[in-house]
Scaffold this motif. Sequence first.
Motif, PDB file in Angstrom:
ATOM      1  N   GLY A 149       0.819  -1.198   0.000  1.00 36.86           N
ATOM      2  CA  GLY A 149       0.000   0.000   0.000  1.00 36.86           C
ATOM      3  C   GLY A 149       0.855   1.251   0.000  1.00 36.86           C
ATOM      4  N   PRO A 150       0.224   2.422  -0.038  1.00 39.12           N
ATOM      5  CA  PRO A 150       0.964   3.684  -0.099  1.00 39.12           C
ATOM      6  C   PRO A 150       1.960   3.867   1.034  1.00 39.12           C
ATOM      7  CG  PRO A 150      -1.338   4.045  -0.634  1.00 39.12           C
ATOM      8  CD  PRO A 150      -1.231   2.620  -0.182  1.00 39.12           C
ATOM      9  N   ARG A 151       1.618   3.422   2.245  1.00 38.12           N
ATOM     10  CA  ARG A 151       2.527   3.637   3.354  1.00 38.12           C
ATOM     11  C   ARG A 151       3.869   2.954   3.106  1.00 38.12           C
ATOM     12  NH1 ARG A 151       3.795   0.035   8.143  1.00 38.12           N
ATOM     13  NH2 ARG A 151       5.031   1.394   9.450  1.00 38.12           N
ATOM     14  N   ARG A 152       3.851   1.727   2.616  1.00 32.62           N
ATOM     15  CA  ARG A 152       5.110   1.018   2.358  1.00 32.62           C
ATOM     16  C   ARG A 152       5.824   1.580   1.138  1.00 32.62           C
ATOM     17  NH1 ARG A 152       5.454  -2.764   5.988  1.00 32.62           N
ATOM     18  NH2 ARG A 152       3.541  -3.647   6.871  1.00 32.62           N
ATOM     19  N   ILE A 153       5.083   2.148   0.209  1.00 29.70           N
ATOM     20  CA  ILE A 153       5.710   2.726  -0.976  1.00 29.70           C
ATOM     21  C   ILE A 153       6.418   4.033  -0.630  1.00 29.70           C
ATOM     22  CG2 ILE A 153       5.214   3.829  -3.202  1.00 29.70           C
ATOM     23  CD1 ILE A 153       3.035   1.674  -3.571  1.00 29.70           C
ATOM     24  N   PHE A 154       5.776   4.889   0.169  1.00 29.19           N
ATOM     25  CA  PHE A 154       6.328   6.203   0.442  1.00 29.19           C
ATOM     26  C   PHE A 154       7.200   6.249   1.691  1.00 29.19           C
ATOM     27  CE2 PHE A 154       2.460   7.633  -2.033  1.00 29.19           C
ATOM     28  CZ  PHE A 154       3.187   7.976  -3.163  1.00 29.19           C
ATOM     29  N   GLY A 155       7.309   5.148   2.420  1.00 25.56           N
ATOM     30  CA  GLY A 155       8.210   5.110   3.559  1.00 25.56           C
ATOM     31  C   GLY A 155       7.552   5.551   4.847  1.00 25.56           C
ATOM     32  N   ALA A 156       8.362   5.748   5.860  1.00 24.52           N
ATOM     33  CA  ALA A 156       7.844   6.039   7.195  1.00 24.52           C
ATOM     34  C   ALA A 156       8.756   7.005   7.919  1.00 24.52           C
ATOM     35  CB  ALA A 156       7.703   4.744   8.002  1.00 24.52           C
ATOM     36  N   VAL A 157       8.217   7.598   8.973  1.00 25.32           N
ATOM     37  CA  VAL A 157       8.961   8.490   9.856  1.00 25.32           C
ATOM     38  C   VAL A 157       8.949   7.864  11.243  1.00 25.32           C
ATOM     39  CG1 VAL A 157       9.016  10.786  10.903  1.00 25.32           C
ATOM     40  CG2 VAL A 157       8.341  10.516   8.510  1.00 25.32           C
ATOM     41  N   HIS A 158      10.092   7.807  11.891  1.00 16.86           N
ATOM     42  CA  HIS A 158      10.198   7.193  13.209  1.00 16.86           C
ATOM     43  C   HIS A 158      10.336   8.290  14.267  1.00 16.86           C
ATOM     44  CE1 HIS A 158      10.694   3.666  10.818  1.00 16.86           C
ATOM     45  NE2 HIS A 158      11.883   4.030  10.375  1.00 16.86           N
ATOM     46  N   ARG A 159       9.470   8.238  15.267  1.00 17.56           N
ATOM     47  CA  ARG A 159       9.470   9.230  16.329  1.00 17.56           C
ATOM     48  C   ARG A 159       9.741   8.581  17.679  1.00 17.56           C
ATOM     49  NH1 ARG A 159       4.345  13.317  15.226  1.00 17.56           N
ATOM     50  NH2 ARG A 159       5.493  14.831  13.996  1.00 17.56           N
ATOM     51  N   SER A 160      10.356   9.320  18.553  1.00 16.20           N
ATOM     52  CA  SER A 160      10.599   8.859  19.913  1.00 16.20           C
ATOM     53  C   SER A 160      10.653  10.080  20.819  1.00 16.20           C
ATOM     54  CB  SER A 160      11.914   8.081  20.006  1.00 16.20           C
ATOM     55  OG  SER A 160      12.176   7.672  21.331  1.00 16.20           O
ATOM     56  N   ALA A 170      10.694   8.066   0.873  1.00 14.29           N
ATOM     57  CA  ALA A 170      10.438   9.467   0.566  1.00 14.29           C
ATOM     58  C   ALA A 170      10.063  10.255   1.818  1.00 14.29           C
ATOM     59  CB  ALA A 170       9.321   9.566  -0.481  1.00 14.29           C
ATOM     60  N   MET A 171       9.184   9.703   2.659  1.00 15.89           N
ATOM     61  CA  MET A 171       8.808  10.374   3.903  1.00 15.89           C
ATOM     62  C   MET A 171      10.026  10.552   4.803  1.00 15.89           C
ATOM     63  SD  MET A 171       5.533  11.095   4.197  1.00 15.89           S
ATOM     64  CE  MET A 171       3.892  10.568   3.721  1.00 15.89           C
ATOM     65  N   GLY A 172      10.819   9.486   4.938  1.00 14.85           N
ATOM     66  CA  GLY A 172      11.979   9.550   5.804  1.00 14.85           C
ATOM     67  C   GLY A 172      13.009  10.554   5.324  1.00 14.85           C
ATOM     68  N   ALA A 173      13.172  10.681   4.001  1.00 18.77           N
ATOM     69  CA  ALA A 173      14.132  11.653   3.474  1.00 18.77           C
ATOM     70  C   ALA A 173      13.746  13.066   3.882  1.00 18.77           C
ATOM     71  CB  ALA A 173      14.214  11.539   1.956  1.00 18.77           C
ATOM     72  N   VAL A 174      12.453  13.381   3.820  1.00 17.96           N
ATOM     73  CA  VAL A 174      11.995  14.708   4.244  1.00 17.96           C
ATOM     74  C   VAL A 174      12.249  14.901   5.739  1.00 17.96           C
ATOM     75  CG1 VAL A 174       9.964  16.175   4.527  1.00 17.96           C
ATOM     76  CG2 VAL A 174      10.279  14.877   2.412  1.00 17.96           C
ATOM     77  N   ALA A 175      11.921  13.882   6.537  1.00 17.50           N
ATOM     78  CA  ALA A 175      12.091  13.996   7.985  1.00 17.50           C
ATOM     79  C   ALA A 175      13.554  14.126   8.382  1.00 17.50           C
ATOM     80  CB  ALA A 175      11.476  12.767   8.671  1.00 17.50           C
ATOM     81  N   ARG A 176      14.445  13.413   7.688  1.00 16.50           N
ATOM     82  CA  ARG A 176      15.847  13.367   8.089  1.00 16.50           C
ATOM     83  C   ARG A 176      16.664  14.513   7.514  1.00 16.50           C
ATOM     84  NH1 ARG A 176      17.619   8.522   5.393  1.00 16.50           N
ATOM     85  NH2 ARG A 176      19.608   8.689   6.495  1.00 16.50           N
ATOM     86  N   GLU A 250      11.051   8.457  -6.636  1.00 19.09           N
ATOM     87  CA  GLU A 250      12.036   8.052  -7.652  1.00 19.09           C
ATOM     88  C   GLU A 250      13.452   8.283  -7.155  1.00 19.09           C
ATOM     89  OE1 GLU A 250      11.848   9.547 -11.573  1.00 19.09           O
ATOM     90  OE2 GLU A 250      10.377   8.070 -12.228  1.00 19.09           O
ATOM     91  N   LEU A 251      13.649   9.331  -6.365  1.00 20.17           N
ATOM     92  CA  LEU A 251      14.984   9.644  -5.875  1.00 20.17           C
ATOM     93  C   LEU A 251      15.408   8.707  -4.758  1.00 20.17           C
ATOM     94  CD1 LEU A 251      14.633  13.539  -5.661  1.00 20.17           C
ATOM     95  CD2 LEU A 251      15.676  12.224  -7.504  1.00 20.17           C
ATOM     96  N   THR A 252      14.497   8.418  -3.842  1.00 19.13           N
ATOM     97  CA  THR A 252      14.855   7.632  -2.657  1.00 19.13           C
ATOM     98  C   THR A 252      14.769   6.137  -2.879  1.00 19.13           C
ATOM     99  OG1 THR A 252      12.578   7.614  -1.800  1.00 19.13           O
ATOM    100  CG2 THR A 252      13.974   9.479  -1.185  1.00 19.13           C
ATOM    101  N   GLY A 253      13.926   5.703  -3.819  1.00 15.72           N
ATOM    102  CA  GLY A 253      13.645   4.285  -3.938  1.00 15.72           C
ATOM    103  C   GLY A 253      12.570   3.868  -2.943  1.00 15.72           C
ATOM    104  N   VAL A 254      12.165   2.602  -3.021  1.00 15.25           N
ATOM    105  CA  VAL A 254      11.081   2.069  -2.201  1.00 15.25           C
ATOM    106  C   VAL A 254      11.583   0.877  -1.403  1.00 15.25           C
ATOM    107  CG1 VAL A 254       8.794   0.989  -2.223  1.00 15.25           C
ATOM    108  CG2 VAL A 254       9.328   2.809  -3.856  1.00 15.25           C
ATOM    109  N   GLY A 255      11.249   0.842  -0.127  1.00 16.80           N
ATOM    110  CA  GLY A 255      11.524  -0.334   0.682  1.00 16.80           C
ATOM    111  C   GLY A 255      12.956  -0.429   1.183  1.00 16.80           C
ATOM    112  N   LYS A 256      13.391  -1.665   1.455  1.00 12.93           N
ATOM    113  CA  LYS A 256      14.705  -1.918   2.032  1.00 12.93           C
ATOM    114  C   LYS A 256      15.772  -2.046   0.941  1.00 12.93           C
ATOM    115  CE  LYS A 256      15.031  -4.844   5.422  1.00 12.93           C
ATOM    116  NZ  LYS A 256      15.443  -3.909   6.481  1.00 12.93           N
ATOM    117  N   TYR A 257      17.016  -1.877   1.353  1.00 12.34           N
ATOM    118  CA  TYR A 257      18.201  -2.100   0.526  1.00 12.34           C
ATOM    119  C   TYR A 257      18.299  -1.142  -0.662  1.00 12.34           C
ATOM    120  CZ  TYR A 257      17.659  -6.516   3.069  1.00 12.34           C
ATOM    121  OH  TYR A 257      17.464  -7.449   4.050  1.00 12.34           O
TER     122      TYR A 257
END
Length: 318
Positions: A149-160, A170-176, A250-257
């Motif tokens: 689904g879209p969440r796995r395609i666009f990535g995630a942001v980890h909060r603590s 893509a989401m993580g690149a913006v956050a980081r 397209e810049l970040t890629g999708v998923g692991k590795y």
Amino acid sequence: MVPVPRRWTVILRDQADTARPIRPEDCHGLLNRWWPHPPEEHALAKRWAMNGWPAPLGDRLHHWTLTWLDDAAPPPLDPEEAVGRVQRIGDHLLEPLSVTRTFDRDYGELLGGPPGPVPVRSAELRSRTPVVTATRDASGERIPHVWPGPRRIFGAVHRSGGGIVGGSGAMGAVARFAPPALSGPWLESAFEGMDLVRRLPVPGEEVRLAEHHQAEGRTVLGWQGALRLELTGGDRRHAEVFTALLELVELTGVGKYTAQGFGSVLVDTVTRDAPATGTVAQRIRRAPQRLAARPEPGPLEAPAAVAELEEFGGLLFD
């Protein structure tokens, strides 16, 4: 300051007479020499993405695309500096003949630039290399997600502790990497609009299970194929965020590795009145022609040909 993200297309000439096929781990090793990370960051998401592996063009020529994502620091080595200097990738001796910068807009332009043309509301994504998205079950076994689904395609942001500590895709690149003054409001808009994104199959290009065999008998499971994403509802701001996500993915890629070349995708926008076959209307941006990988294993059971609403409920933030 150097604008980032930054993307390069490299043309290389192979000087080795005989060699094993180019392997992801060999490419990863070269870029770790170009762009080394501190030992304590080895297991973290890289500041760069390898958009597929060097693709043969014939006559010993290869085509390769690389992206640098960090908004705070330029890459330790600009690929343009490697022109004419032979680089080893496994058994291959590859001489960069030319390096073309194909993307150098900064996060400010991507996330908060002036309003442009009508934003995108529908797009098709096609894999160039296997996309690895998985979770672990109770026994620790990794289970691949073959119809993501879209969440796995666009990535995630980890909060603590109320703050952002990392992310992926893509989401993580913006956050980081994006300036915090821009990234915070933008991510909130992305979160609000993500549950409006629906997914559809692309007839004739169904998502398939893919196996990629690496060194030492290791097999990486992923998926290849195409799917369509549509933004239903929302206002112009949601559409602008969706458009930016499609450009970033397209810049970040999708998923692991993705730092080993997995998860490389092509994104094509689709006209609103396109027929069910998913006619491609235009590219998000002008880019050099790239070779699409063909899926090898047989198709899985085809998903239903109706749109499925992805359920989120806070899933953007792990």
